[in-house]
Design a protein around this motif. Structure first.
Motif, PDB file in Angstrom:
ATOM      1  N   VAL A 279      72.748 119.924  77.942  1.00 52.46           N
ATOM      2  CA  VAL A 279      73.079 121.300  77.225  1.00 52.46           C
ATOM      3  C   VAL A 279      73.340 121.260  76.039  1.00 52.46           C
ATOM      4  O   VAL A 279      72.700 121.803  75.034  1.00 52.46           O
ATOM      5  CB  VAL A 279      73.900 122.234  78.154  1.00 52.46           C
ATOM      6  CG1 VAL A 279      73.818 123.671  77.664  1.00 52.46           C
ATOM      7  CG2 VAL A 279      73.439 121.855  79.757  1.00 52.46           C
ATOM      8  N   ASP A 316      62.867 117.767  76.518  1.00 55.32           N
ATOM      9  CA  ASP A 316      62.902 118.501  77.641  1.00 55.32           C
ATOM     10  C   ASP A 316      61.606 118.894  78.163  1.00 55.32           C
ATOM     11  O   ASP A 316      61.541 118.840  79.757  1.00 55.32           O
ATOM     12  CB  ASP A 316      63.409 120.051  77.269  1.00 55.32           C
ATOM     13  CG  ASP A 316      64.773 120.096  76.724  1.00 55.32           C
ATOM     14  OD1 ASP A 316      65.511 119.226  77.061  1.00 55.32           O
ATOM     15  OD2 ASP A 316      65.265 121.073  76.205  1.00 55.32           O
ATOM     16  N   ALA A 332      69.100 125.735  86.088  1.00 48.44           N
ATOM     17  CA  ALA A 332      69.716 125.793  84.819  1.00 48.44           C
ATOM     18  C   ALA A 332      71.144 126.394  84.758  1.00 48.44           C
ATOM     19  O   ALA A 332      72.058 125.918  84.085  1.00 48.44           O
ATOM     20  CB  ALA A 332      68.828 126.558  83.874  1.00 48.44           C
ATOM     21  N   THR A 335      73.372 123.626  86.234  1.00 49.11           N
ATOM     22  CA  THR A 335      73.511 122.741  85.143  1.00 49.11           C
ATOM     23  C   THR A 335      74.845 123.183  84.166  1.00 49.11           C
ATOM     24  O   THR A 335      75.607 122.661  83.699  1.00 49.11           O
ATOM     25  CB  THR A 335      72.351 122.482  84.414  1.00 49.11           C
ATOM     26  OG1 THR A 335      71.332 122.146  85.266  1.00 49.11           O
ATOM     27  CG2 THR A 335      72.587 121.530  83.255  1.00 49.11           C
ATOM     28  N   VAL A 336      74.670 124.450  83.463  1.00 53.09           N
ATOM     29  CA  VAL A 336      75.516 124.772  82.605  1.00 53.09           C
ATOM     30  C   VAL A 336      77.000 125.145  83.112  1.00 53.09           C
ATOM     31  O   VAL A 336      78.011 124.454  82.412  1.00 53.09           O
ATOM     32  CB  VAL A 336      75.090 126.460  81.999  1.00 53.09           C
ATOM     33  CG1 VAL A 336      76.148 126.626  80.969  1.00 53.09           C
ATOM     34  CG2 VAL A 336      73.908 126.092  81.264  1.00 53.09           C
TER      35      VAL A 336
END
Length: 376
Positions: A279, A316, A332, A335-336
């Motif tokens: 990220v 990406d 997403a 993931t963050v």
């Protein structure tokens, strides 16, 4: 025992021994068992509660005391899982597992040692030059760019750098000792991780079998399928992430050499390390390289920013789908959040391992908990 008895023992003990001789029999040589303790009595409940608190506290203290060692063990285990696909690919009827493990381990150690031998001398030289010339770079940027001059006037960047570099000898000696301890800790940690990784690689089938034997017999086949999928996700992610990081570092090194940006190898290694962090890693690396590119010219800085944007898009939408593919499927948002939590709990290592751990947790939830909740 202690025959013959005397009056010094006391009449209660003598009477109890006589009673003990009467209750002993062939069926119960030590007498019939007495009444069981009442587990619901206040004493037993309090004792069990106190014991639970004591055991929990002792466990937490043990985890805190062994935190660094456990972290090294976790890193070694993840590296062994990451190398397992290569080991399994090499194993053949004529090429046993021990030979495959030895080959993969020696190749990995050789690549790492070759990288250190080739990179450490220029890294030390370029790093020392960067630290020594930092005040001059600040003056150079301040003369060329007004906003840097305003920052220097507001925060006294040049004075702080001069003060940091011009410390007295006692501080230099203390800093050298601290640096020596840090280098010794890093080297010892690398050696420990390498040894543990070799042991985990050599004994991975036994470790895998021991884990699966913890599951009940009727649930063991499904546990094997889910567990092997988790191992595949972790291994594919680790190998793919290392390869992508090496590719981005190589492209960055070539770009910096072409445009004459100073310290290209040092910055390329920094990009490789930061790119491992999901990220935010590549973004931070791009900002740092762009700041160094300011010492060349503003057009080179703008071109470098564009280069890192294109590199991020390339990573990406081309490298990650083709190298890691669909091995790790994590939304997403997850993931963050996982990277932030992993970094807060375990630092950089936690951020590196956050995505495969999150992928494993999502797979377990999807295959075990969610179907059970949907049925009820």
């Amino acid at each position: 025992m202690a025959q013959p008895h005397s009056d010094a023992e006391g009449s209660p003990i003598i009477a109890a021994e006589a009673r003990a001789a009467q209750v002993s029999s062939d069926e119960h040589p030590f007498g019939r068992p007495g009444r069981r303790f009442d587990r619901r009595s206040p004493f037993m409940i309090g004792l069990a509660g106190a014991a639970g608190v004591a055991v929990t506290y002792a466990g937490i203290q043990a985890l805190l005391a062994a935190g660094q060692v456990l972290l090294l063990i976790v890193v070694a285990l993840f590296l062994a899982i990451g190398m397992e696909p290569a080991v399994s690919w090499l194993v053949r009827p004529w090429f046993p597992r021990w030979a495959a493990v030895t080959t993969v381990f020696l190749v990995g150690i050789g690549l790492f040692a070759g990288f250190l031998a080739a990179a450490i001398p220029p890294l030390v030289t370029q790093g020392g030059a960067l630290v020594h010339n930092a005040p001059d770079y600040v003056n150079h940027l301040a003369r060329r760019y007004p906003f840097v001059k305003s920052l220097d006037e507001r925060f006294h960047l040049h004075d702080h750098l001069q003060q940091s570099l011009g410390t007295d000898s006692s501080h230099l000696v203390s800093g050298a000792l601290d640096a020596g301890r840090m280098v010794f800790g890093i080297i010892s940690g690398i050696v420990i991780v390498a040894v543990l990784t070799a042991y985990f690689m050599a004994n991975f089938p036994q470790i895998r079998s021991s884990i699966y034997r913890l599951f009940p017999h009727d649930r063991r086949p499904r546990a094997i399928l889910i567990g092997d999928e988790i191992f595949a996700k972790v291994g594919g992610y680790i190998l793919g992430n290392l390869l992508i990081s090496a590719i981005t570092a190589g492209l960055t090194f070539i770009w910096l050499l072409i445009f004459g940006v100073p310290y290209p190898l040092l910055l390329a290694v920094l990009v490789a390390l930061l790119d491992l962090i999901p990220v935010i890693g590549s973004t931070v690396a791009g900002v740092i390289v762009a700041l160094v590119a300011l010492t060349v010219s503003l057009p080179v800085t703008i071109a470098t920013i564009v280069f890192f944007i294109v590199l991020r898009l390339l990573e990406d939408y081309l490298l990650v789908p083709r190298i890691i593919g669909r091995t790790v499927q994590v939304p997403a948002m997850v993931t963050v959040v996982s990277v932030l939590l992993g970094g807060a709990l375990l630092g950089i290592i936690g951020a590196l391992l956050a995505i495969p751990v999150a992928a494993a947790c999502l797979l377990i939830l999807r295959e075990t908990l969610l179907p059970s909740l949907d049925r009820h």
